[in-house]
Motif scaffolding. Structure first.
Motif, PDB file in Angstrom:
ATOM      1  N   GLY A   1      45.393  44.042   7.413  1.00  0.00           N
ATOM      2  CA  GLY A   1      46.429  44.927   6.881  1.00  0.00           C
ATOM      3  C   GLY A   1      46.681  46.101   7.814  1.00  0.00           C
ATOM      4  N   SER A   2      45.595  46.675   8.346  1.00  0.00           N
ATOM      5  CA  SER A   2      45.739  47.784   9.298  1.00  0.00           C
ATOM      6  C   SER A   2      46.381  47.313  10.592  1.00  0.00           C
ATOM      7  N   LEU A   3      46.028  46.111  11.014  1.00  0.00           N
ATOM      8  CA  LEU A   3      46.636  45.553  12.230  1.00  0.00           C
ATOM      9  C   LEU A   3      48.148  45.406  12.048  1.00  0.00           C
ATOM     10  N   ALA A   4      48.556  44.882  10.903  1.00  0.00           N
ATOM     11  CA  ALA A   4      49.987  44.739  10.617  1.00  0.00           C
ATOM     12  C   ALA A   4      50.674  46.099  10.608  1.00  0.00           C
ATOM     13  N   LEU A   5      50.037  47.079   9.997  1.00  0.00           N
ATOM     14  CA  LEU A   5      50.607  48.426   9.962  1.00  0.00           C
ATOM     15  C   LEU A   5      50.750  49.001  11.369  1.00  0.00           C
ATOM     16  N   GLY A   6      49.733  48.830  12.205  1.00  0.00           N
ATOM     17  CA  GLY A   6      49.788  49.341  13.578  1.00  0.00           C
ATOM     18  C   GLY A   6      50.934  48.742  14.374  1.00  0.00           C
ATOM     19  N   PHE A   7      51.075  47.418  14.295  1.00  0.00           N
ATOM     20  CA  PHE A   7      52.179  46.781  15.018  1.00  0.00           C
ATOM     21  C   PHE A   7      53.529  47.188  14.421  1.00  0.00           C
ATOM     22  N   GLY A   8      53.565  47.400  13.119  1.00  0.00           N
ATOM     23  CA  GLY A   8      54.806  47.867  12.493  1.00  0.00           C
ATOM     24  C   GLY A   8      55.210  49.245  12.984  1.00  0.00           C
ATOM     25  N   VAL A   9      54.238  50.139  13.128  1.00  0.00           N
ATOM     26  CA  VAL A   9      54.527  51.497  13.617  1.00  0.00           C
ATOM     27  C   VAL A   9      55.027  51.445  15.062  1.00  0.00           C
ATOM     28  N   ILE A  10      54.392  50.634  15.891  1.00  0.00           N
ATOM     29  CA  ILE A  10      54.828  50.499  17.288  1.00  0.00           C
ATOM     30  C   ILE A  10      56.251  49.951  17.349  1.00  0.00           C
ATOM     31  N   THR A  11      56.524  48.929  16.560  1.00  0.00           N
ATOM     32  CA  THR A  11      57.862  48.335  16.533  1.00  0.00           C
ATOM     33  C   THR A  11      58.890  49.331  16.020  1.00  0.00           C
TER      34      THR A  11
ATOM     35  N   LEU B   1      59.602  60.391  21.176  1.00  0.00           N
ATOM     36  CA  LEU B   1      59.534  59.747  19.867  1.00  0.00           C
ATOM     37  C   LEU B   1      58.828  58.396  19.975  1.00  0.00           C
ATOM     38  N   GLU B   2      59.267  57.594  20.918  1.00  0.00           N
ATOM     39  CA  GLU B   2      58.667  56.266  21.091  1.00  0.00           C
ATOM     40  C   GLU B   2      57.199  56.377  21.479  1.00  0.00           C
ATOM     41  N   SER B   3      56.872  57.285  22.382  1.00  0.00           N
ATOM     42  CA  SER B   3      55.486  57.446  22.824  1.00  0.00           C
ATOM     43  C   SER B   3      54.583  57.904  21.686  1.00  0.00           C
ATOM     44  N   GLY B   4      55.067  58.823  20.871  1.00  0.00           N
ATOM     45  CA  GLY B   4      54.283  59.307  19.741  1.00  0.00           C
ATOM     46  C   GLY B   4      53.996  58.214  18.732  1.00  0.00           C
ATOM     47  N   LEU B   5      55.014  57.429  18.396  1.00  0.00           N
ATOM     48  CA  LEU B   5      54.811  56.340  17.437  1.00  0.00           C
ATOM     49  C   LEU B   5      53.980  55.213  18.041  1.00  0.00           C
ATOM     50  N   THR B   6      54.151  54.953  19.326  1.00  0.00           N
ATOM     51  CA  THR B   6      53.328  53.937  19.982  1.00  0.00           C
ATOM     52  C   THR B   6      51.862  54.360  19.976  1.00  0.00           C
ATOM     53  N   ALA B   7      51.603  55.610  20.304  1.00  0.00           N
ATOM     54  CA  ALA B   7      50.220  56.108  20.280  1.00  0.00           C
ATOM     55  C   ALA B   7      49.646  56.013  18.869  1.00  0.00           C
ATOM     56  N   GLY B   8      50.420  56.404  17.873  1.00  0.00           N
ATOM     57  CA  GLY B   8      49.959  56.301  16.486  1.00  0.00           C
ATOM     58  C   GLY B   8      49.673  54.867  16.081  1.00  0.00           C
ATOM     59  N   GLY B   9      50.549  53.952  16.485  1.00  0.00           N
ATOM     60  CA  GLY B   9      50.336  52.536  16.187  1.00  0.00           C
ATOM     61  C   GLY B   9      49.083  52.001  16.846  1.00  0.00           C
ATOM     62  N   PHE B  10      48.851  52.403  18.090  1.00  0.00           N
ATOM     63  CA  PHE B  10      47.643  51.958  18.781  1.00  0.00           C
ATOM     64  C   PHE B  10      46.382  52.529  18.127  1.00  0.00           C
ATOM     65  N   ILE B  11      46.461  53.741  17.618  1.00  0.00           N
ATOM     66  CA  ILE B  11      45.318  54.315  16.903  1.00  0.00           C
ATOM     67  C   ILE B  11      44.988  53.450  15.680  1.00  0.00           C
TER      68      ILE B  11
ATOM     69  N   TYR C   1      41.601  51.211  15.088  1.00  0.00           N
ATOM     70  CA  TYR C   1      40.846  51.318  13.841  1.00  0.00           C
ATOM     71  C   TYR C   1      40.663  49.940  13.204  1.00  0.00           C
ATOM     72  N   SER C   2      41.742  49.150  13.175  1.00  0.00           N
ATOM     73  CA  SER C   2      41.658  47.833  12.530  1.00  0.00           C
ATOM     74  C   SER C   2      40.652  46.930  13.250  1.00  0.00           C
ATOM     75  N   LEU C   3      40.581  47.033  14.553  1.00  0.00           N
ATOM     76  CA  LEU C   3      39.643  46.206  15.310  1.00  0.00           C
ATOM     77  C   LEU C   3      38.224  46.748  15.228  1.00  0.00           C
ATOM     78  N   TYR C   4      38.084  48.060  15.187  1.00  0.00           N
ATOM     79  CA  TYR C   4      36.777  48.685  15.093  1.00  0.00           C
ATOM     80  C   TYR C   4      36.152  48.449  13.731  1.00  0.00           C
ATOM     81  N   ALA C   5      36.981  48.512  12.695  1.00  0.00           N
ATOM     82  CA  ALA C   5      36.493  48.367  11.324  1.00  0.00           C
ATOM     83  C   ALA C   5      36.522  46.917  10.853  1.00  0.00           C
ATOM     84  N   ALA C   6      36.711  45.979  11.772  1.00  0.00           N
ATOM     85  CA  ALA C   6      36.799  44.560  11.393  1.00  0.00           C
ATOM     86  C   ALA C   6      35.557  44.144  10.629  1.00  0.00           C
ATOM     87  N   GLU C   7      35.784  43.391   9.602  1.00  0.00           N
ATOM     88  CA  GLU C   7      34.689  42.962   8.734  1.00  0.00           C
ATOM     89  C   GLU C   7      33.899  41.838   9.351  1.00  0.00           C
TER      90      GLU C   7
END
Length: 93
Positions: free
Chosen positions: A40-50, A73-83, A87-93
């Motif tokens: 879910g976090s991965l989907a959110l991250g890619f959505g923010v980047i897009t 604007l693009e750089s800020g949202l891209t950085a946020g999406g990558f964050i 997180y999604s990869l670090y917190a992977a179950e």
């Protein structure tokens, strides 16, 4: 910006929107199937980047937002999406 450059930017932003949307959709579908918070976090991250790419392109081409503001604007949202993706990869179950 020359008309040729504008067409190229529009074409590239459209490609980014389509591919980013597809990746977001597939990650979201995987999240719905598995209920994994990481997916879910991965989907959110890619959505923010897009979304960042779309808003920067629309802001520049449609609303005459300056190039510097569009890039920020693009750089800020891209950085946020990558964050969120990190997180999604670090917190992977």
């Amino acid at each position: 910006m020359s008309p040729h450059a504008s067409i190229t930017v529009i074409a590239l932003k459209t490609l980014i929107l389509l591919l980013g949307g597809l990746i977001t959709f597939l990650a979201y579908r995987a999240y719905r199937r598995t209920r994994s918070q990481s997916l879910g976090s991965l989907a959110l991250g890619f959505g923010v980047i897009t979304l960042g790419a779309f808003l920067a392109g629309a802001g520049n081409q449609i609303f005459s937002l300056g190039l510097e503001a569009s890039v920020m604007l693009e750089s800020g949202l891209t950085a946020g999406g990558f964050i969120v993706i990190v997180y999604s990869l670090y917190a992977a179950e």
